[in-house]
Design a protein around this motif. Structure first.
Motif: not given
Length: 201
Positions: A39, A43, A46, A58, A61
């Motif tokens: 995960e 991220k 991305e 990240a 986030y």
């Protein structure tokens, strides 16, 4: 490209493969949390399309803490030495990189230091890319005009834009996080991996 005397390189994700360092960092970052390794990695990938520091974003986030960088797992790409060996027969080679103290010794330890005539590292100069001063320092010490030099790097923001701004030719290598970024018309040439450089220089 014509009238080129010097070729300058970034180090990380240009000459040196940092992928294992990132993998270990992602695992240590997510260890003991409710965020999975995959995960977090997804991220980062991305964010890499638009961010100059996707790992940091990240972290923000997910609300996670930064972990150490394991430089001991950095290693030259398998084709790095053969590329440098060929280029050094015709050009002077140099480094312009945001790196810690001792970059010349690390290059030597990797077996590629012998190909470089000049190493400009941020920690030793007191200035970092994308500050154009890094590139001006390198050109001055190389006694080379901007138009007679090429900058090869993986980052548009740190390597390509500032080098082009002062008149250097530029080659964008889409290795590392750069492969997740959109195509750009900023560099003079774009290659997918360093071993393609003979097609443009």
């Amino acid at each position: 490209m014509t009238n080129i005397n010097w070729i300058f390189f970034d180090i990380g994700s240009t000459l040196v493969d940092e992928s294992l360092c990132y993998e270990i960092r992602y695992k240590e970052t997510t260890e003991g949390t409710n965020i999975s390794y995959q995960e977090f990695k997804d991220k980062v990938i991305e964010l890499a399309a638009t961010s100059d520091n996707p790992y940091k974003e990240a972290l923000h986030y997910f609300g996670l803490q930064k972990t150490k960088w394991h430089k001991e797992f950095e290693k030259p790409y398998q084709f790095t030495e053969s590329v440098l060996k060929e280029l050094s027969k015709k050009y002077k080679l140099g480094i312009i990189a945001n790196q810690s103290v001792g970059s010349a010794q690390r290059l030597a330890d990797w077996g590629i230091g012998k190909y470089f005539d000049l190493v400009i590292a941020s920690a030793e100069e007191g200035v970092e890319k994308p500050n154009p001063e890094m590139f001006k320092i390198a050109l001055e010490r190389a006694n080379c005009l901007p138009e007679n030099a090429v900058m090869v790097g993986d980052r548009i923001d740190n390597d390509i834009l500032p080098a082009k701004k002062i008149g250097m030719k530029t080659v964008w290598v889409k290795q590392g996080f750069a492969r997740h970024q959109p195509e750009s018309d900023v560099p003079d040439y774009t290659i997918q991996t360093l071993d393609e450089i003979s097609s443009v220089i």
